[in-house]
Design a protein around this motif. Structure first.
Motif, PDB file in Angstrom:
ATOM      1  N   LEU A  30       0.831  -1.203   0.000  1.00  0.00           N
ATOM      2  CA  LEU A  30       0.000   0.000   0.000  1.00  0.00           C
ATOM      3  C   LEU A  30       0.868   1.257   0.000  1.00  0.00           C
ATOM      4  CD1 LEU A  30      -2.902   1.135   0.196  1.00  0.00           C
ATOM      5  CD2 LEU A  30      -2.649   1.067   2.682  1.00  0.00           C
ATOM      6  N   GLY A  31       1.950   1.251   0.782  1.00  0.00           N
ATOM      7  CA  GLY A  31       2.836   2.405   0.842  1.00  0.00           C
ATOM      8  C   GLY A  31       3.569   2.638  -0.465  1.00  0.00           C
ATOM      9  N   MET A  32       4.121   1.580  -1.059  1.00  0.00           N
ATOM     10  CA  MET A  32       4.842   1.716  -2.322  1.00  0.00           C
ATOM     11  C   MET A  32       3.911   2.165  -3.448  1.00  0.00           C
ATOM     12  SD  MET A  32       8.023   1.246  -1.881  1.00  0.00           S
ATOM     13  CE  MET A  32       8.473   1.140  -3.607  1.00  0.00           C
ATOM     14  N   MET A  33       2.696   1.620  -3.442  1.00  0.00           N
ATOM     15  CA  MET A  33       1.745   2.012  -4.471  1.00  0.00           C
ATOM     16  C   MET A  33       1.344   3.472  -4.315  1.00  0.00           C
ATOM     17  SD  MET A  33      -1.760   0.050  -5.557  1.00  0.00           S
ATOM     18  CE  MET A  33      -0.847  -1.477  -5.700  1.00  0.00           C
TER      19      MET A  33
ATOM     20  N   ALA B 180      -6.134   6.220 -17.689  1.00  0.00           N
ATOM     21  CA  ALA B 180      -5.460   5.035 -18.225  1.00  0.00           C
ATOM     22  C   ALA B 180      -4.041   4.906 -17.686  1.00  0.00           C
ATOM     23  CB  ALA B 180      -5.430   5.100 -19.755  1.00  0.00           C
ATOM     24  N   PHE B 181      -3.394   6.041 -17.380  1.00  0.00           N
ATOM     25  CA  PHE B 181      -2.026   5.992 -16.866  1.00  0.00           C
ATOM     26  C   PHE B 181      -1.992   5.316 -15.494  1.00  0.00           C
ATOM     27  CE2 PHE B 181       1.900   7.677 -15.019  1.00  0.00           C
ATOM     28  CZ  PHE B 181       2.784   7.417 -16.053  1.00  0.00           C
ATOM     29  N   ALA B 182      -3.041   5.529 -14.694  1.00  0.00           N
ATOM     30  CA  ALA B 182      -3.113   4.860 -13.392  1.00  0.00           C
ATOM     31  C   ALA B 182      -3.191   3.348 -13.566  1.00  0.00           C
ATOM     32  CB  ALA B 182      -4.323   5.370 -12.609  1.00  0.00           C
ATOM     33  N   TYR B 183      -3.953   2.908 -14.569  1.00  0.00           N
ATOM     34  CA  TYR B 183      -4.059   1.471 -14.820  1.00  0.00           C
ATOM     35  C   TYR B 183      -2.776   0.916 -15.427  1.00  0.00           C
ATOM     36  CZ  TYR B 183      -8.994   1.542 -13.627  1.00  0.00           C
ATOM     37  OH  TYR B 183     -10.182   1.656 -12.944  1.00  0.00           O
ATOM     38  N   ASN B 184      -2.030   1.758 -16.140  1.00  0.00           N
ATOM     39  CA  ASN B 184      -0.702   1.340 -16.594  1.00  0.00           C
ATOM     40  C   ASN B 184       0.205   1.039 -15.407  1.00  0.00           C
ATOM     41  OD1 ASN B 184      -0.461   1.305 -19.525  1.00  0.00           O
ATOM     42  ND2 ASN B 184      -1.006   3.452 -19.439  1.00  0.00           N
ATOM     43  N   LEU B 185       0.178   1.930 -14.422  1.00  0.00           N
ATOM     44  CA  LEU B 185       0.958   1.693 -13.202  1.00  0.00           C
ATOM     45  C   LEU B 185       0.493   0.432 -12.484  1.00  0.00           C
ATOM     46  CD1 LEU B 185       1.182   5.329 -11.774  1.00  0.00           C
ATOM     47  CD2 LEU B 185       2.982   4.039 -12.927  1.00  0.00           C
ATOM     48  N   TYR B 186      -0.821   0.217 -12.489  1.00  0.00           N
ATOM     49  CA  TYR B 186      -1.387  -0.996 -11.869  1.00  0.00           C
ATOM     50  C   TYR B 186      -0.811  -2.249 -12.522  1.00  0.00           C
ATOM     51  CZ  TYR B 186      -4.866  -4.655 -11.008  1.00  0.00           C
ATOM     52  OH  TYR B 186      -5.491  -5.844 -10.689  1.00  0.00           O
ATOM     53  N   VAL B 187      -0.795  -2.285 -13.843  1.00  0.00           N
ATOM     54  CA  VAL B 187      -0.318  -3.464 -14.566  1.00  0.00           C
ATOM     55  C   VAL B 187       1.182  -3.675 -14.349  1.00  0.00           C
ATOM     56  CG1 VAL B 187       0.086  -4.403 -16.867  1.00  0.00           C
ATOM     57  CG2 VAL B 187      -2.137  -3.416 -16.304  1.00  0.00           C
TER      58      VAL B 187
ATOM     59  N   PHE C 155      -4.708  -0.935  -4.782  1.00  0.00           N
ATOM     60  CA  PHE C 155      -4.718  -0.026  -5.935  1.00  0.00           C
ATOM     61  C   PHE C 155      -5.952   0.867  -5.924  1.00  0.00           C
ATOM     62  CE2 PHE C 155      -6.511   0.655 -10.199  1.00  0.00           C
ATOM     63  CZ  PHE C 155      -5.550   1.514 -10.717  1.00  0.00           C
ATOM     64  N   PHE C 156      -7.129   0.285  -5.723  1.00  0.00           N
ATOM     65  CA  PHE C 156      -8.348   1.081  -5.776  1.00  0.00           C
ATOM     66  C   PHE C 156      -8.457   2.055  -4.604  1.00  0.00           C
ATOM     67  CE2 PHE C 156      -9.915  -2.221  -8.759  1.00  0.00           C
ATOM     68  CZ  PHE C 156     -10.311  -1.364  -9.779  1.00  0.00           C
TER      69      PHE C 156
END
Length: 269
Positions: A33-36, A55-62, A119-120
């Motif tokens: 959670l901290g790193m994210m 979409a950039f947030a979901y790029n980071l997620y992937v 993430f969410f």
């Protein structure tokens, strides 16, 4: 060790795994959670400019999912790298099926759920800040994620590809006693590169004038390069193509799990 499967013993093994490692799992979730939070704040909130893209947030997620999931998968059976702990684990009175299911539950299913929830939670906080920023800065904007085209359309397949990759790293953790992550990366790179090169060479030599379409496993030969509406097509038929397409797409995860199960059965320390 018992070779018969038992749901009661499986639930007991899951409970034992949680009791023995709950501190590690809790600290790992907090670290995740901290790193994210740091990554989302730096690379999305601060560096994405005033024209934010969801979409950039979901790029980071992937990206984070693939990196963290691969590393986490590569330590799934790290206990087998220690002679004393590995012998205890192999001799523990539970079947290999129950041990594998327990590992899959924690390292695949539970990890994915925890990672996605983190993430969410972080995305909700960052997006709330961005929307408040937009209300006070008229030149700023945010573009919602387009789930119908491009990255959004490919997102489910990327997630499935992640599960395939993580299952491969779990298999690597059984084969390699030490440095499983690095050795698996090297192995996948060499084998994947060699197979890609071989298939490309075969395709060029066997079908030099054809284009391949993955959707229906179809080969097309265009008569006029300037007119792609005129071509000869060779396909296996819609039903057979769909069946083979599903097998080639969705069979990798269970295949890697089955190979891992057989490898565990023959594992000696």
């Amino acid at each position: 060790m018992n070779s018969e499967f038992s749901f009661e013993r499986l639930f007991g093994l899951i409970r034992k795994q949680w009791i023995e490692n709950k501190k590690f799992y809790t600290l790992g979730a907090l670290a995740l959670l901290g790193m994210m939070s740091i990554c989302m704040i730096i690379f999305w909130v601060l560096m994405d400019g005033d024209n934010y893209m969801e979409a950039f947030a979901y790029n980071l997620y992937v990206i984070g999912l693939i990196l963290a999931g691969s590393i986490y998968g590569s330590i799934s059976f790290s206990i087998l790298g220690s002679k004393e702990r590995g012998q205890y684990w192999l001799c523990f009175p539970a079947s290999h099926t129950e041990k594998l299911i327990t590992t899959i539950f924690f390292n695949v299913i539970l990890f994915f759920i925890v990672y996605t929830l983190c993430f969410f939670v972080v995305k909700w906080g960052c997006q709330a800040y961005i929307e408040n920023y937009i209300r006070t800065h008229k030149w700023a904007s945010i573009r919602p994620m387009d789930w119908e085209n491009g990255f959004g359309e490919a997102f489910p397949y990327i997630i499935w590809g992640y599960f395939c990759l993580q299952s491969l790293f779990i298999l690597g953790s059984v084969y390699f006693k030490q440095f499983a992550f690095i050795k698996t990366v090297i192995f996948v790179t060499i084998i994947g590169g060699a197979l890609s090169f071989l298939l490309a060479k075969l395709a060029i030599n066997l079908f030099p004038n054809y284009n391949f379409y993955w959707n229906n496993l179809e080969l097309r030969e265009y008569h006029d390069p300037s007119n792609y509406g005129v071509y000869k097509s060779y396909a296996l038929g819609s039903t057979l193509s769909k069946v083979l397409g599903y097998l080639l797409t969705y069979s990798w995860v269970p295949l890697f799990w089955v190979i891992t199960w057989f490898r565990l059965k023959e594992k000696e320390i």
